[in-house]
Scaffold this active site. Structure first.
Site, PDB file in Angstrom:
ATOM      1  N   HIS A   1      -1.302  -9.282  -1.003  1.00 58.58           N
ATOM      2  CA  HIS A   1      -1.884  -8.616  -2.165  1.00 58.58           C
ATOM      3  C   HIS A   1      -1.648  -9.474  -3.408  1.00 58.58           C
ATOM      4  O   HIS A   1      -0.843 -10.411  -3.372  1.00 58.58           O
ATOM      5  CB  HIS A   1      -1.228  -7.251  -2.389  1.00 58.58           C
ATOM      6  CG  HIS A   1      -1.358  -6.329  -1.210  1.00 58.58           C
ATOM      7  ND1 HIS A   1      -0.660  -5.157  -1.103  1.00 58.58           N
ATOM      8  CD2 HIS A   1      -2.105  -6.427  -0.089  1.00 58.58           C
ATOM      9  CE1 HIS A   1      -0.983  -4.551   0.034  1.00 58.58           C
ATOM     10  NE2 HIS A   1      -1.849  -5.303   0.678  1.00 58.58           N
TER      11      HIS A   1
ATOM     12  N   SER B   1       0.824  -1.218   0.000  1.00 58.92           N
ATOM     13  CA  SER B   1       0.000   0.000   0.000  1.00 58.92           C
ATOM     14  C   SER B   1       0.850   1.257   0.000  1.00 58.92           C
ATOM     15  O   SER B   1       0.372   2.322  -0.396  1.00 58.92           O
ATOM     16  CB  SER B   1      -0.940   0.016   1.208  1.00 58.92           C
ATOM     17  OG  SER B   1      -1.940  -0.956   1.040  1.00 58.92           O
TER      18      SER B   1
ATOM     19  N   ASP C   1      -9.133  -3.883   2.711  1.00 55.33           N
ATOM     20  CA  ASP C   1      -7.855  -4.587   2.506  1.00 55.33           C
ATOM     21  C   ASP C   1      -7.550  -5.557   3.644  1.00 55.33           C
ATOM     22  O   ASP C   1      -7.163  -6.707   3.407  1.00 55.33           O
ATOM     23  CB  ASP C   1      -6.746  -3.540   2.390  1.00 55.33           C
ATOM     24  CG  ASP C   1      -5.351  -4.138   2.456  1.00 55.33           C
ATOM     25  OD1 ASP C   1      -4.979  -4.833   1.497  1.00 55.33           O
ATOM     26  OD2 ASP C   1      -4.648  -3.918   3.458  1.00 55.33           O
TER      27      ASP C   1
ATOM     28  N   THR D   1      -1.581   4.418   3.362  1.00 54.08           N
ATOM     29  CA  THR D   1      -2.294   5.234   2.366  1.00 54.08           C
ATOM     30  C   THR D   1      -2.431   6.700   2.779  1.00 54.08           C
ATOM     31  O   THR D   1      -2.075   7.597   2.012  1.00 54.08           O
ATOM     32  CB  THR D   1      -3.646   4.603   2.007  1.00 54.08           C
ATOM     33  OG1 THR D   1      -3.420   3.252   1.633  1.00 54.08           O
ATOM     34  CG2 THR D   1      -4.330   5.323   0.864  1.00 54.08           C
TER      35      THR D   1
HETATM   36 ZN   LIG Z   1      -3.409  -1.144   0.048  1.00 51.68          ZN
END
Ligand SMILES: [Zn+2]
Length: 473
Positions: A421, A84, A272, A137
């Site tokens: 991810h 991220s 997430d 983020t």
């Molecule tokens: Zn992320």
């Protein structure tokens, strides 16, 4: 002739302009920008939310379905699969960098962010998230550090940026070491620092409401609603935390009084985290909370006619898919309705399992209690013995939650390939002035460049200023 045919094709594939203002604004009229980031929200997550809506209400359309303009690729400079921090840095600065980097390039030098550019232009700015405010983020818009784990440093930098609204979790990085909740390694009381800098500080949903009612024009707003991440939406009822939509509405309300426009980043952060846990029901509920926040943002944009809303994830999480084999055979179905009966995140269920395990009782009593708890919190009657056996044994911070998730996944025929991810492309949506600039498939770095153009922000020049002024300490 070839060019004419090509031109015609291009005309034909342009999306219907019905819901987007066709013309970019004149340079002096930069639009307000709301950048919405559903973290870890891949294409299968979109289908999951839409199928659930169809089952529940007979509706087909998610609030952004008609605004889809394309997709982005998300790889980092050092990996096919981004984290991220690198994914966010691309969206915030237009720079491709390494996993872990917070608004720095591959040489660990600061690169200017859209939020900094907006501040420099006199716009008001805001960050609204459900993770810690110092998490990757929000950090990539408001700080510059070589490693995302430097959250105490990130918190200090965030308070120097004159950001008008910051709402989320992560109080532990703002409290002095002496405070019980603190995760700082110094005596800095950043809540006090924030107040000295003109922030009103709130810590509960009702304090947020109160602040909204007695809004003092000159005050900025800092809301830190939990020591760590805010609760998963599915668990939020047991807390005093505001919804993502309520935080988004407060932010828009405050920022829209700015004479010079605003830039707001809203992150559905925990979509997430639920993906990492392969927790389908929590993933869905956090998407629904994000959708509600999106409705609020789009409503504001439709009202004022000068707000660009861009919705884009930073990457997919979990390798989610809908449909899986059962007893070795593929099934042409999945069951969104099975997610409706789940009442807690797998993490919260894991907490219950842990307390049953640590209580003084015989093994068979504990097994019975675990089975009963799983049925009560997931709605699943026939809990397989092997899941209970596994839950009696597994150790480790995430292992118990990860052992809960397969129960619901098998039942709902939902599949996951990873606890991390994945590399798949994610969808891109845009509404408002300049929306047409986003049509197509892009590298993730293109989003910040396009937004900077529309906002009349020169990121390269600002990067030079930042480095010269050593504003990154
Ligand atoms: Zn992320």
């Amino acid at each position: 002739m070839l060019f004419t045919v090509l031109g015609l094709c291009l005309l034909l594939v342009r999306p219907a302009p019905a819901q987007t203002a066709p013309d970019a604004p004149a340079p002096e009229e930069a639009p307000n920008v709301i950048l919405m980031i559903p973290d870890g929200f891949g294409p299968a997550s979109v289908t999951m939310a839409r199928d659930y809506l169809r089952w529940r209400r007979g509706q087909e359309e998610l609030p952004y379905d008609s605004l889809q303009v394309g997709s982005i690729r998300t790889y980092a400079s050092d990996s096919y699969i981004t984290d991220s921090a690198a994914g966010g840095t691309a969206l915030a600065t237009g720079t491709k960098t390494y996993n872990g980097a917070v608004a720095v390039d591959t040489s660990q030098q600061a690169v200017a962010t859209l939020l900094e550019g907006a501040e420099r232009r006199g716009m008001s700015t805001g960050l609204v998230v459900t993770s810690r405010l110092t998490h990757a983020t929000p950090a990539v818009f408001s700080a510059h550090v070589p490693d995302r784990d430097q959250e105490n440093r990130i918190a200090r930098q965030q308070l120097r940026k004159d950001i008008e609204v910051m709402l989320g979790g992560g109080r532990r990085h703002f409290l002095p070491q002496s405070a019980e909740e603190s995760d700082r390694e110094d005596g800095l009381d950043l809540l006090q620092v924030a107040q000295d800098r003109g922030y009103e500080v709130v810590q509960t949903a009702s304090e947020l409401n109160q602040a909204e009612e007695n809004q003092a024009e000159e005050e900025s707003l800092l809301g830190l609603f939990s020591p760590g991440h805010m609760a998963y939406e599915i668990d939020r009822g047991h807390t005093r935390q505001p919804s993502l939509a309520a935080m988004t509405e407060t932010a828009i309300d405050r920022l829209s009084s700015s004479q010079d426009g605003y830039f707001l980043m809203v992150e559905g952060s925990r979509i997430d985290h639920a993906g990492h846990g392969n927790d389908a029901a929590s993933h869905l509920r956090d998407i629904q909370a994000f959708n509600q926040a999106t409705r609020s943002a789009l409503e504001a944009a439709r009202e004022d006619d000068n707000t660009l809303v861009v919705i884009v994830s930073d990457h997919e999480t979990g390798g989610l898919t809908l449909g899986r084999n059962r007893n070795g055979e593929g099934i042409y179905s999945w069951s969104p309705e099975k997610l409706a009966g789940v009442e807690a995140s797998s993490g919260a269920i894991a907490d219950s399992v842990r307390s049953i395990r640590s209580a003084g009782a015989s093994s068979s009593v504990k097994r019975k209690r675990i089975k009963g708890t799983l049925t009560r919190l997931t709605g699943i009657q026939d809990v397989p013995t092997e899941i209970v056996s596994n839950l009696m044994e597994v150790e480790g911070p995430y292992a118990v939650g990860n052992a809960v998730s397969p129960l619901v996944n098998r039942h709902a025929l939902v599949g996951w390939t990873s606890h991390a991810h994945t590399a798949v492309d994610v969808n891109l949506y845009a509404y408002g002035p300049g929306a047409n600039a986003f049509v197509g498939h892009h590298d993730n770095t293109a989003i910040a460049r396009k937004l900077a153009n529309l906002m009349n922000v020169d990121l390269e020049a600002l990067t030079g200023t930042l480095r010269a002024g050593r504003e990154t300490q």
